[in-house]
Design a protein around this motif. Sequence first.
Motif, PDB file in Angstrom:
ATOM      1  N   ALA A  72       0.838  -1.209   0.000  1.00 36.57           N
ATOM      2  CA  ALA A  72       0.000   0.000   0.000  1.00 36.57           C
ATOM      3  C   ALA A  72       0.869   1.253   0.000  1.00 36.57           C
ATOM      4  O   ALA A  72       0.568   2.228  -0.699  1.00 36.57           O
ATOM      5  N   PHE A  73       1.952   1.230   0.757  1.00 36.61           N
ATOM      6  CA  PHE A  73       2.866   2.369   0.803  1.00 36.61           C
ATOM      7  C   PHE A  73       3.464   2.638  -0.572  1.00 36.61           C
ATOM      8  O   PHE A  73       3.487   3.779  -1.032  1.00 36.61           O
ATOM      9  N   LEU A  74       3.954   1.596  -1.235  1.00 32.47           N
ATOM     10  CA  LEU A  74       4.564   1.783  -2.554  1.00 32.47           C
ATOM     11  C   LEU A  74       3.543   2.299  -3.558  1.00 32.47           C
ATOM     12  O   LEU A  74       3.871   3.126  -4.409  1.00 32.47           O
ATOM     13  N   GLN A  75       2.299   1.843  -3.460  1.00 33.20           N
ATOM     14  CA  GLN A  75       1.248   2.351  -4.339  1.00 33.20           C
ATOM     15  C   GLN A  75       0.980   3.818  -4.051  1.00 33.20           C
ATOM     16  O   GLN A  75       0.812   4.615  -4.978  1.00 33.20           O
ATOM     17  N   CYS A  76       0.935   4.210  -2.800  1.00 32.70           N
ATOM     18  CA  CYS A  76       0.728   5.621  -2.432  1.00 32.70           C
ATOM     19  C   CYS A  76       1.866   6.502  -2.943  1.00 32.70           C
ATOM     20  O   CYS A  76       1.650   7.659  -3.285  1.00 32.70           O
ATOM     21  N   MET A  77       3.060   5.956  -2.977  1.00 35.55           N
ATOM     22  CA  MET A  77       4.219   6.703  -3.468  1.00 35.55           C
ATOM     23  C   MET A  77       4.226   6.800  -4.994  1.00 35.55           C
ATOM     24  O   MET A  77       5.026   7.515  -5.561  1.00 35.55           O
ATOM     25  N   GLY A  78       3.334   6.041  -5.635  1.00 34.63           N
ATOM     26  CA  GLY A  78       3.269   6.059  -7.087  1.00 34.63           C
ATOM     27  C   GLY A  78       4.369   5.244  -7.745  1.00 34.63           C
ATOM     28  O   GLY A  78       4.682   5.446  -8.910  1.00 34.63           O
ATOM     29  N   LEU A  79       4.933   4.323  -6.995  1.00 33.10           N
ATOM     30  CA  LEU A  79       6.011   3.485  -7.530  1.00 33.10           C
ATOM     31  C   LEU A  79       5.422   2.236  -8.157  1.00 33.10           C
ATOM     32  O   LEU A  79       4.454   1.677  -7.651  1.00 33.10           O
ATOM     33  N   ALA A  80       6.027   1.816  -9.239  1.00 28.56           N
ATOM     34  CA  ALA A  80       5.571   0.598  -9.902  1.00 28.56           C
ATOM     35  C   ALA A  80       5.723  -0.559  -8.927  1.00 28.56           C
ATOM     36  O   ALA A  80       6.699  -0.645  -8.192  1.00 28.56           O
ATOM     37  N   ARG A  81       4.756  -1.394  -8.912  1.00 23.53           N
ATOM     38  CA  ARG A  81       4.771  -2.523  -7.984  1.00 23.53           C
ATOM     39  C   ARG A  81       5.782  -3.559  -8.439  1.00 23.53           C
ATOM     40  O   ARG A  81       5.736  -4.037  -9.571  1.00 23.53           O
ATOM     41  N   LEU A  82       6.698  -3.896  -7.577  1.00 25.14           N
ATOM     42  CA  LEU A  82       7.692  -4.918  -7.880  1.00 25.14           C
ATOM     43  C   LEU A  82       7.042  -6.283  -7.717  1.00 25.14           C
ATOM     44  O   LEU A  82       6.231  -6.491  -6.822  1.00 25.14           O
TER      45      LEU A  82
END
Length: 118
Positions: A72-82
């Motif tokens: 959820a944090f990575l999605q909020c940061m707008g980073l592509a999901r690894l």
Amino acid sequence: MGEIAEMMLDGTLDSVTGEYLGDPCGYPRSMTDGTYWPDRDNLKRRSRQSINSLCSRIGVTDKRSQQELVSAFLQCMGLARLPKMQAQIEMVFLHHKNDFKIFLSEIEKEIINTPEKD
């Protein structure tokens, strides 16, 4: 995008010097900024321990819930999901630890301010 740029982005080559670092990990890394760890097992262990410790501070102790918070944090940061969870945990540990702490403190505030239902 060129092949060399792709190899820098996936962690095969040092993102600053272009030196070969080894098998790709899924995120950029460099010997100069501390994101390259020659001992991969040590990085895995330290990153898991760090994320576990940070999540435990707000009462999230089960592994699956911690992984959901990282995603959820990575999605909020707008980073592509690894694709691999371990790569996500390592990325947060190496690149976004302070932002993740802020994210968790905001979640903790929401938990505290949410009235309990009887």
